[in-house]
Each structure stands twice: as C-alpha cells, then as structure tokens.
Motif scaffolding. Structure first.
Motif, PDB file in Angstrom:
ATOM      1  N   ALA A 169       0.834  -1.212   0.000  1.00 41.27           N
ATOM      2  CA  ALA A 169       0.000   0.000   0.000  1.00 41.27           C
ATOM      3  C   ALA A 169       0.863   1.255   0.000  1.00 41.27           C
ATOM      4  O   ALA A 169       0.575   2.223  -0.718  1.00 41.27           O
ATOM      5  CB  ALA A 169      -0.923  -0.011   1.217  1.00 41.27           C
ATOM      6  N   ALA A 170       1.924   1.246   0.784  1.00 37.43           N
ATOM      7  CA  ALA A 170       2.821   2.409   0.844  1.00 37.43           C
ATOM      8  C   ALA A 170       3.509   2.640  -0.490  1.00 37.43           C
ATOM      9  O   ALA A 170       3.660   3.792  -0.936  1.00 37.43           O
ATOM     10  CB  ALA A 170       3.855   2.210   1.952  1.00 37.43           C
ATOM     11  N   ALA A 171       3.937   1.566  -1.145  1.00 43.28           N
ATOM     12  CA  ALA A 171       4.621   1.698  -2.435  1.00 43.28           C
ATOM     13  C   ALA A 171       3.678   2.255  -3.498  1.00 43.28           C
ATOM     14  O   ALA A 171       4.057   3.126  -4.296  1.00 43.28           O
ATOM     15  CB  ALA A 171       5.176   0.342  -2.861  1.00 43.28           C
ATOM     16  N   TRP A 172       2.438   1.769  -3.518  1.00 40.58           N
ATOM     17  CA  TRP A 172       1.473   2.285  -4.476  1.00 40.58           C
ATOM     18  C   TRP A 172       1.149   3.753  -4.218  1.00 40.58           C
ATOM     19  O   TRP A 172       1.015   4.554  -5.154  1.00 40.58           O
ATOM     20  CB  TRP A 172       0.193   1.447  -4.433  1.00 40.58           C
ATOM     21  N   LYS A 173       1.015   4.102  -2.964  1.00 45.83           N
ATOM     22  CA  LYS A 173       0.721   5.497  -2.627  1.00 45.83           C
ATOM     23  C   LYS A 173       1.860   6.402  -3.063  1.00 45.83           C
ATOM     24  O   LYS A 173       1.639   7.489  -3.612  1.00 45.83           O
ATOM     25  CB  LYS A 173       0.500   5.617  -1.109  1.00 45.83           C
ATOM     26  N   PHE A 174       3.088   5.940  -2.840  1.00 47.02           N
ATOM     27  CA  PHE A 174       4.271   6.706  -3.251  1.00 47.02           C
ATOM     28  C   PHE A 174       4.266   6.959  -4.751  1.00 47.02           C
ATOM     29  O   PHE A 174       4.413   8.098  -5.210  1.00 47.02           O
ATOM     30  CB  PHE A 174       5.540   5.956  -2.831  1.00 47.02           C
ATOM     31  N   ILE A 175       4.069   5.909  -5.530  1.00 50.64           N
ATOM     32  CA  ILE A 175       4.217   6.071  -6.978  1.00 50.64           C
ATOM     33  C   ILE A 175       3.027   6.810  -7.589  1.00 50.64           C
ATOM     34  O   ILE A 175       3.187   7.587  -8.540  1.00 50.64           O
ATOM     35  CB  ILE A 175       4.454   4.704  -7.662  1.00 50.64           C
ATOM     36  N   LEU A 176       1.828   6.615  -7.052  1.00 49.48           N
ATOM     37  CA  LEU A 176       0.669   7.314  -7.605  1.00 49.48           C
ATOM     38  C   LEU A 176       0.756   8.817  -7.350  1.00 49.48           C
ATOM     39  O   LEU A 176       0.496   9.625  -8.248  1.00 49.48           O
ATOM     40  CB  LEU A 176      -0.625   6.747  -7.015  1.00 49.48           C
ATOM     41  N   TYR A 177       1.106   9.204  -6.132  1.00 49.91           N
ATOM     42  CA  TYR A 177       1.252  10.625  -5.822  1.00 49.91           C
ATOM     43  C   TYR A 177       2.293  11.271  -6.725  1.00 49.91           C
ATOM     44  O   TYR A 177       2.058  12.329  -7.325  1.00 49.91           O
ATOM     45  CB  TYR A 177       1.668  10.795  -4.355  1.00 49.91           C
ATOM     46  N   THR A 178       3.467  10.652  -6.794  1.00 46.46           N
ATOM     47  CA  THR A 178       4.570  11.277  -7.534  1.00 46.46           C
ATOM     48  C   THR A 178       4.322  11.256  -9.040  1.00 46.46           C
ATOM     49  O   THR A 178       4.688  12.206  -9.743  1.00 46.46           O
ATOM     50  CB  THR A 178       5.895  10.586  -7.202  1.00 46.46           C
ATOM     51  N   LEU A 179       3.690  10.212  -9.548  1.00 49.54           N
ATOM     52  CA  LEU A 179       3.384  10.168 -10.983  1.00 49.54           C
ATOM     53  C   LEU A 179       2.363  11.228 -11.368  1.00 49.54           C
ATOM     54  O   LEU A 179       2.510  11.898 -12.393  1.00 49.54           O
ATOM     55  CB  LEU A 179       2.882   8.782 -11.374  1.00 49.54           C
ATOM     56  N   LEU A 180       1.323  11.391 -10.555  1.00 51.52           N
ATOM     57  CA  LEU A 180       0.320  12.406 -10.860  1.00 51.52           C
ATOM     58  C   LEU A 180       0.941  13.799 -10.845  1.00 51.52           C
ATOM     59  O   LEU A 180       0.655  14.639 -11.711  1.00 51.52           O
ATOM     60  CB  LEU A 180      -0.839  12.321  -9.861  1.00 51.52           C
ATOM     61  N   GLY A 181       1.808  14.060  -9.863  1.00 56.74           N
ATOM     62  CA  GLY A 181       2.497  15.343  -9.828  1.00 56.74           C
ATOM     63  C   GLY A 181       3.406  15.538 -11.024  1.00 56.74           C
ATOM     64  O   GLY A 181       3.509  16.639 -11.583  1.00 56.74           O
ATOM     65  N   SER A 182       4.042  14.459 -11.472  1.00 53.60           N
ATOM     66  CA  SER A 182       4.985  14.556 -12.576  1.00 53.60           C
ATOM     67  C   SER A 182       4.287  14.828 -13.904  1.00 53.60           C
ATOM     68  O   SER A 182       4.844  15.494 -14.781  1.00 53.60           O
ATOM     69  CB  SER A 182       5.799  13.267 -12.673  1.00 53.60           C
ATOM     70  N   VAL A 183       3.087  14.298 -14.080  1.00 54.54           N
ATOM     71  CA  VAL A 183       2.339  14.565 -15.323  1.00 54.54           C
ATOM     72  C   VAL A 183       2.090  16.054 -15.469  1.00 54.54           C
ATOM     73  O   VAL A 183       2.277  16.648 -16.544  1.00 54.54           O
ATOM     74  CB  VAL A 183       1.010  13.783 -15.323  1.00 54.54           C
ATOM     75  N   VAL A 184       1.677  16.687 -14.390  1.00 52.97           N
ATOM     76  CA  VAL A 184       1.429  18.130 -14.425  1.00 52.97           C
ATOM     77  C   VAL A 184       2.741  18.879 -14.635  1.00 52.97           C
ATOM     78  O   VAL A 184       2.798  19.867 -15.382  1.00 52.97           O
ATOM     79  CB  VAL A 184       0.741  18.585 -13.115  1.00 52.97           C
ATOM     80  N   MET A 185       3.824  18.403 -13.987  1.00 55.82           N
ATOM     81  CA  MET A 185       5.118  19.064 -14.143  1.00 55.82           C
ATOM     82  C   MET A 185       5.592  19.010 -15.586  1.00 55.82           C
ATOM     83  O   MET A 185       6.151  19.983 -16.115  1.00 55.82           O
ATOM     84  CB  MET A 185       6.147  18.412 -13.220  1.00 55.82           C
ATOM     85  N   LEU A 186       5.388  17.881 -16.254  1.00 53.47           N
ATOM     86  CA  LEU A 186       5.805  17.759 -17.656  1.00 53.47           C
ATOM     87  C   LEU A 186       5.115  18.792 -18.530  1.00 53.47           C
ATOM     88  O   LEU A 186       5.740  19.395 -19.423  1.00 53.47           O
ATOM     89  CB  LEU A 186       5.505  16.343 -18.161  1.00 53.47           C
ATOM     90  N   LEU A 187       3.832  19.036 -18.284  1.00 48.57           N
ATOM     91  CA  LEU A 187       3.110  20.052 -19.058  1.00 48.57           C
ATOM     92  C   LEU A 187       3.745  21.430 -18.861  1.00 48.57           C
ATOM     93  O   LEU A 187       3.899  22.202 -19.822  1.00 48.57           O
ATOM     94  CB  LEU A 187       1.642  20.079 -18.628  1.00 48.57           C
ATOM     95  N   GLY A 188       4.140  21.730 -17.630  1.00 51.78           N
ATOM     96  CA  GLY A 188       4.789  23.009 -17.378  1.00 51.78           C
ATOM     97  C   GLY A 188       6.141  23.122 -18.052  1.00 51.78           C
ATOM     98  O   GLY A 188       6.497  24.178 -18.604  1.00 51.78           O
ATOM     99  N   LEU A 189       6.925  22.048 -18.037  1.00 50.41           N
ATOM    100  CA  LEU A 189       8.238  22.064 -18.693  1.00 50.41           C
ATOM    101  C   LEU A 189       8.095  22.220 -20.209  1.00 50.41           C
ATOM    102  O   LEU A 189       8.853  22.964 -20.847  1.00 50.41           O
ATOM    103  CB  LEU A 189       8.997  20.771 -18.375  1.00 50.41           C
ATOM    104  N   LEU A 190       7.104  21.528 -20.790  1.00 47.43           N
ATOM    105  CA  LEU A 190       6.862  21.674 -22.228  1.00 47.43           C
ATOM    106  C   LEU A 190       6.415  23.092 -22.561  1.00 47.43           C
ATOM    107  O   LEU A 190       6.807  23.646 -23.600  1.00 47.43           O
ATOM    108  CB  LEU A 190       5.807  20.661 -22.678  1.00 47.43           C
TER     109      LEU A 190
END
Length: 517
Positions: A169-190
């Motif tokens: 559960a902790a591993a899934w929570k870690f990757i889901l939070y960070t992946l969702l944040g990273s998708v938005v970050m990629l849009l900003g970098l582009l």
C-alpha cells in the motif's frame, strides 16, 4: 572533469546491468549473494571516489560557472541536448548523493533487508543512484524530467519487495502521488520549452524570463511547482511520505529522506527561481504560507506520536519531522533572497546528513528490539540505551540535537538563514506576511526541540534494570563505518559553514540576477 561527470551519471547504469549477470569464477566469495552485494559496494565506492575527484578538480574560485560540461545534440527535432554540468549549487548535492549511496550499499552488505535475491536489490539501488545523480547534473529541461522520473520505479520496488508491514500500500501510494504530480510538471516544462524556443536550462536562466509573458510564467510555476512540491514534500501534499518511510527498508528510508526529497527543492532553485522570476514572485507568499504551516504541522504530528500511550512508530515520527524540516527549505526559497536561498541549500545538505543518520539509527533499534514502536522501546523493553548500549544511545542523542538545530552543528545554519531570508524578503514581496511566516517558523523550532528531546528522554534515559534483561548489542563495526562519515560531516558543516556557503553563495547570486552577476 568532463569525463568524470559523465562517468558519475552513467556508471551506475552499467553497474546495474553487471549486477544481473552471473559473477565471474573466483569472485563469488562464500556465495553468489555475497558477490553481488560486494559488487554494489564496489560500484558505489568508485562513483564516490569519482565525485570526490570532481570536487577536488572543481574551480572553487568560480563556483557560479558551470564546470565539467558536456553538450551533445540528442534529439535535433526538439532541440533536446545531452547537456551536463555542475556549479556551486549542484556539486554539494552530487557529492552527498554519492556518499549516501555508498554508505547504504556498505550497510546492506553486512545487514541485508529481508526480501528476495540481492541481485535485483543491488541493480535497483544502482539505477536509483543514476537517476538521482543525473537530476543534479543535467542542464536540459526534458532530461531533467527523465532523470526525475527514473527514480520512481526502483524506489517503488525497494519499498514493495524489501519493505516491512503495509509495504504494498505504501509503495502504491508513493508512486501514484509522484506520478500524478509529474504529469502536471511535464506540461509546465513543455510550456516553457515551446514558448521560449529552447529546453536549455542555462539559456533560459540567463534570459531570466524576459521572453516569457506573465501568464506563461504563472502557468509554468503552478504546473512545475505542483510536481516539485509533491516530491519535496510540501504540506498538504505530504501524505505519501510517512507511509513510505515507515514501510521502506532502512536504506530505502535513508535514501528517500537524504536524496529523493532534495530533488524537489533543487528543481525550485534550478528551474523556477531563475527561469520564471515574475511567476515565482506572485506565488512566493503562498509557497511561504504552505511552508510555515508544514513546519508547525510536522512538529505537532511528531509531538502526538512521541506522547506516551500513542503507540507512535519512531520511523513515522522522523518521517513527519522531514515535513517540518523541508518546510524551512521551502520558506528560504519563497523569500527569493540570496540569504534565504543559501539557507535552503544549506538546510538541504544538513537534512540529508542528519536525517539519513537518524534513519540508520532507528533501523538499528528495530533490528535489536524487533520494533520501532516508541511505547515499546521506552516501556516494557526498558530501552534505556545509555545503560544498555551507551555508544548507540549517545549517537542517537547526537543526531536528535543536530536535528533540532543546536548551534555548532549543521542543522542550525540552514534554518537560521532561511528565517533571516524570510524576515527580509525580496523587493515586492509582502513584508508583513513573511514576518508572520518567520514567527511561525521560529515557533516551529521550539516544537522541534520539544519532540526530539522527548524521544531522547524516553528511549535513551531510564533505568536499564527496570525492564527485562535483554542483551542489546552496541554499535557494530559495519555500523560504525556507515554512520561515522555522516556524524563527522554534521560537525564539520556546523563548525565551518563557509565550506558550503562559499560554494553556493556566488552561484545563488548569479542565479537570482539572471546570469548577470
């Protein structure tokens, strides 16, 4: 120098591939498992030696200039380049990362966490090292994103396969939070790359946002800042962190706190401050407010966990302390002043050293007592470390007082400079608001001292005869080897802060001036 930096970034990947191969005849030692763990120590040791050589060869008279640079065209259609380089801001982070990975590999050689074969563990550890080192070395926005994302999968598996209770559960929570944040970050970098016509971070920083409209800067700060804030982690985007730390193996917790959190704050300094200064100035008061709340929230959560009868997990308590400590880093960045940003960078290094040491120590306590539950350690077990394992108890007390910011140790300077920066923020920022944040942050230092001293009193003090007779081993030789460098550097940085500030200050001055200083 150019070869050294490229080697530091690429060598862990080659080492990870080699770790999956059968060990050559004659190098197996007592078993193939021992051979692959020794391989991990060797590779991380070579990378640390290369990072030290890079530091010694660095021109310390010009820390604001990018050195050891490599600039090769990679994807011409998008003008994406393999652009590497280090300056006074990234060099300390690069060196600390190499050190922590070596110490974790050394610790794992003697105390391997329960889980599957060491082959996968060592390979994942080396892939994780390559991603974190690349994050601090690349000077292209898309390469930064790739390196930023490269660490997610290995850390997920380190938690999910070698972690403790609730690890899935902790591993899934870690990757889901960070992946969702990273998708938005990629849009900003582009958005930054498309609007400015380049993804080169040096060119964008030198331009200092002059080619970007205010709306573009606002959107970029909002998108990129969200992704960076999740990784930092900033309150209220922090909820993945305590679960991940609690479930992770000891070395996973050390690397998560000591290295991965720094990737988020580094992105604020390297990308948002110089490239989108107007957007940062708009959002700085809100960033400061979140930082101030995070400082107090983290401390209050730790006080609740430290309270008698709360069944607080010591690893979870230190994880919440990271929310408070990283709040000081974000507050220094939000001030947008050289003093505050230097304080943030100093606090980054101090937190990596001190909290890395704390997680090592808590891992050792859990190994000895079979639990990290604070009530169990302080109650029926009769922890009383000063009497049962005096060297272990003394080192735990040392790490605690270093974490609370005792003058003369590394934790003091970063928090003090961050508060000084917030006390007199950059021109155009609301002085009353930042004075309020400064007062809240200062109050947070008192709360930090309170919960850490409670932990020391409950775990280290007391009558060793009050609980059942338990044979508790004091610090072992491999623990001494893994922990001594962190303690020594904590003292060195506390007594000689100019060693670090002399590197960061010229680079920060140039960064905030848009490359003109």
């Amino acid at each position: 120098m150019q070869f050294l930096l490229a080697f530091i970034v690429a060598a862990p990947l080659l080492g990870a591939a080699a770790a999956l191969l059968p060990p050559p005849p004659g190098l197996k030692g007592r078993s193939p498992e021992q051979a692959v763990l020794r391989h991990g120590v060797t590779v991380t040791g070579v990378i640390l030696a290369a990072a030290i050589s890079l530091t010694l060869g660095f021109d310390h008279d010009a820390p604001s200039r990018f050195q050891a640079t490599t600039d090769i065209s990679w994807i011409p259609a998008l003008d994406v380049r393999i652009h590497l380089g280090v300056d006074g801001i990234s060099l300390p982070l690069l060196l600390m990362t190499a050190l922590l990975f070596f110490l974790c590999a050394l610790y794992s050689y003697f105390k391997f966490p329960e889980g599957p074969s060491p082959k996968a563990f060592v390979a994942l550890l080396l892939v994780l090292e390559s991603g974190t080192l690349a994050t601090f070395a690349v000077l292209d926005l898309l390469l930064f994103f790739l390196a930023f994302e490269m660490v997610l999968i290995p850390m997920y598996f380190l938690i999910a396969r070698w972690g403790g209770a609730q690890r899935q559960a902790a591993a899934w929570k870690f990757i889901l939070y960070t992946l969702l944040g990273s998708v938005v970050m990629l849009l900003g970098l582009l958005l930054l790359g498309v609007k400015s016509g380049t993804f080169d971070m040096v060119a964008l920083a030198t331009d200092n946002g002059r080619e970007l409209s205010h709306t573009t800067q606002l959107l970029a700060v909002l998108a990129i800042g969200l992704g960076l804030a999740v990784k930092t982690p900033m309150w209220p985007l922090h909820s993945w962190l305590p679960d991940a730390h609690t479930a992770a193996p000891t070395v996973g917790s050390v690397l998560l706190a000591g290295v991965l959190l720094k990737m988020g704050t580094y992105g604020f300094v390297r990308i948002l401050l110089p490239i989108t200064p107007d957007g940062m100035a708009t959002f700085a008061p809100y960033l400061g407010a979140f930082a101030a709340v995070g400082i107090v929230y983290g401390s209050l959560a730790c006080l609740a966990l430290a309270r008698k009868g709360s069944k607080g997990d010591l690893k979870r308590l230190i994880a919440y302390s990271s929310v408070g400590h990283m709040g000081f880093v974000l507050l220094g960045i939000a001030s947008m002043t050289p003093t505050g940003v230097n304080g943030a960078l100093f606090a980054n290094i101090a937190h990596g050293l001190i909290t890395g040491l704390l997680f090592f120590l808590v891992g050792a306590l859990k190994d000895r007592y079979g639990t990290a539950d604070l009530d169990t350690l302080a109650g029926a077990t009769g922890a009383a470390l000063y009497g049962r394992a005096p060297r272990l108890g003394a080192l735990l007390a040392f790490a605690a007082v270093a974490s609370l910011g005792l003058p003369g140790l590394a934790g003091f300077w970063g928090e003090m400079l961050a508060l000084f920066g917030a006390f007199d923020p950059a021109e155009g920022l609301s002085r009353p608001a930042f004075l309020t944040y400064t007062a809240i942050g200062a109050f947070g230092t008192l709360l930090t001292a309170a919960y850490l001293l409670i932990v020391v009193r409950r775990v280290c003090m007391g009558d060793p005869k009050a609980g059942p007779e338990l044979a508790v081993a004091d610090i072992q030789h491999y623990e001494f080897a893994a922990w001594t460098p962190l303690a020594a550097l904590t003292v060195l940085a506390g007594l000689w802060p100019a060693l670090l500030l002399g590197l960061t200050d010229p680079a920060v001055q140039k960064l905030l001036a848009g490359g003109n200083a």
